[in-house]
Design a protein around this motif. Structure first.
Motif, PDB file in Angstrom:
ATOM      1  N   GLN A 187       6.943  10.291  10.555  1.00 34.27           N
ATOM      2  CA  GLN A 187       7.324   8.886  10.402  1.00 34.27           C
ATOM      3  C   GLN A 187       8.444   8.667   9.378  1.00 34.27           C
ATOM      4  O   GLN A 187       8.883   7.533   9.181  1.00 34.27           O
ATOM      5  CB  GLN A 187       6.097   8.066   9.995  1.00 34.27           C
ATOM      6  N   TYR A 188       8.927   9.752   8.746  1.00 34.18           N
ATOM      7  CA  TYR A 188       9.884   9.610   7.650  1.00 34.18           C
ATOM      8  C   TYR A 188      11.159  10.401   7.906  1.00 34.18           C
ATOM      9  O   TYR A 188      11.172  11.375   8.650  1.00 34.18           O
ATOM     10  CB  TYR A 188       9.233  10.041   6.333  1.00 34.18           C
ATOM     11  N   ASP A 189      12.238   9.951   7.256  1.00 36.21           N
ATOM     12  CA  ASP A 189      13.538  10.611   7.405  1.00 36.21           C
ATOM     13  C   ASP A 189      13.648  11.848   6.523  1.00 36.21           C
ATOM     14  O   ASP A 189      14.183  12.876   6.942  1.00 36.21           O
ATOM     15  CB  ASP A 189      14.676   9.641   7.030  1.00 36.21           C
ATOM     16  N   VAL A 190      13.176  11.742   5.293  1.00 36.78           N
ATOM     17  CA  VAL A 190      13.261  12.822   4.316  1.00 36.78           C
ATOM     18  C   VAL A 190      11.885  13.007   3.688  1.00 36.78           C
ATOM     19  O   VAL A 190      11.206  12.027   3.363  1.00 36.78           O
ATOM     20  CB  VAL A 190      14.300  12.529   3.212  1.00 36.78           C
ATOM     21  N   ILE A 191      11.493  14.263   3.505  1.00 34.60           N
ATOM     22  CA  ILE A 191      10.218  14.589   2.868  1.00 34.60           C
ATOM     23  C   ILE A 191      10.510  15.180   1.491  1.00 34.60           C
ATOM     24  O   ILE A 191      11.330  16.095   1.358  1.00 34.60           O
ATOM     25  CB  ILE A 191       9.422  15.610   3.702  1.00 34.60           C
ATOM     26  N   GLN A 238       9.083  22.432  12.025  1.00 31.31           N
ATOM     27  CA  GLN A 238       8.650  22.060  13.364  1.00 31.31           C
ATOM     28  C   GLN A 238       9.247  20.714  13.794  1.00 31.31           C
ATOM     29  O   GLN A 238       9.677  20.551  14.944  1.00 31.31           O
ATOM     30  CB  GLN A 238       7.123  21.992  13.403  1.00 31.31           C
ATOM     31  N   LEU A 239       9.278  19.769  12.857  1.00 34.72           N
ATOM     32  CA  LEU A 239       9.753  18.417  13.166  1.00 34.72           C
ATOM     33  C   LEU A 239      11.248  18.236  12.921  1.00 34.72           C
ATOM     34  O   LEU A 239      11.781  17.157  13.166  1.00 34.72           O
ATOM     35  CB  LEU A 239       8.990  17.388  12.325  1.00 34.72           C
ATOM     36  N   GLN A 240      11.897  19.291  12.407  1.00 41.25           N
ATOM     37  CA  GLN A 240      13.315  19.228  12.048  1.00 41.25           C
ATOM     38  C   GLN A 240      13.579  18.119  11.013  1.00 41.25           C
ATOM     39  O   GLN A 240      14.486  17.305  11.154  1.00 41.25           O
ATOM     40  CB  GLN A 240      14.188  19.032  13.293  1.00 41.25           C
TER      41      GLN A 240
END
Length: 236
Positions: free
Chosen positions: A119-123, A142-144
């Motif tokens: 759900q987020y752009d940057v982790i 996995q989610l790129q």
């Protein structure tokens, strides 16, 4: 907030040529997840909220304790015993009411990592154990998703940006995690609060540069030794 108040609030960022109005719009529309509201997460949360990140998710399953307060600067004495997520929400709300705060009062694990991180752009990973760090890294691959990584111990810290536009990830420099029980942590060896303040601020700055499409060092680990005051980079 009125348009002119919005400009006034963020003017010192907007005045930077590389940021400008367009960069501030990117910041205001970004969605960032901070994993951990402790020593590293506190300055990250503080500076991302101050910068006007539009949606700020914070994941933590712990409660505020008195011994946290020397380094976890978003928490206060009167919030000891409160969940760190609720304490973070109070801090963010008092600092910048424009922020959409999403509190996640649970441990990131194999069952929820993909759903939450997607759900987020940057982790931004400010966790304090290797199992979570590697799970977060692998899920970002996995989610790129771009991952901003930091760690601290004693007088030393590390910062890196992983998996950004196809760059390398945590396993490319440290293929396997060590056993957690074999390593000391902040509870056993301690840490001066200014160190996570420094490393967390560096993580926040890297995050804002990523959001605004400014260049960041990739495939490189920054090592900070504050006892001898040495800053080194390791390419991988």
């Amino acid at each position: 907030m009125k348009k002119e108040d919005h400009f006034s609030r963020y003017s010192r960022q907007i005045f930077i040529e590389e940021i400008g109005l367009e960069g501030q719009k990117k910041i205001s529309s970004s969605k960032v997840l901070v994993i951990g509201a402790g020593g590293l997460g506190s300055p990250v949360i503080q500076y991302l909220a101050a910068a006007g990140v539009g949606t700020l998710g914070v994941a933590d399953f712990d409660e505020v304790e008195l011994h946290n307060l020397n380094r976890q600067i978003i928490h206060t004495e009167n919030r000891v015993g409160l969940s760190k997520v609720k304490s973070a929400e109070t801090f963010v709300g008092e600092l910048n009411h424009q922020i959409t705060f999403i509190g996640i009062e649970e441990k990131i694990n194999e069952n929820n990592a993909e759903v939450i991180l997607s759900q987020y752009d940057v982790i931004v990973d400010g966790s304090d154990n290797f199992s979570t760090r590697y799970l977060v890294n692998d899920t970002c691959v996995q989610l790129q998703k771009t991952l901003v990584y930091g760690s601290i111990l004693g007088f030393s810290g590390q910062v890196a940006v992983f998996n950004h536009n196809g760059s390398k990830n945590l396993r490319d420099i440290f293929p396997e995690p060590p056993f957690d029980e074999d390593l000391p942590d902040c509870d056993s060896l301690g840490v001066l609060g200014a160190l996570p303040g420094m490393i967390g601020s560096m993580m926040a700055l890297q995050t804002l540069k990523i959001i605004t499409d400014l260049p960041v060092s990739l495939n490189q680990l920054t090592l900070v030794d504050t006892l001898s005051w040495r800053f080194q980079t390791v390419d991988f």
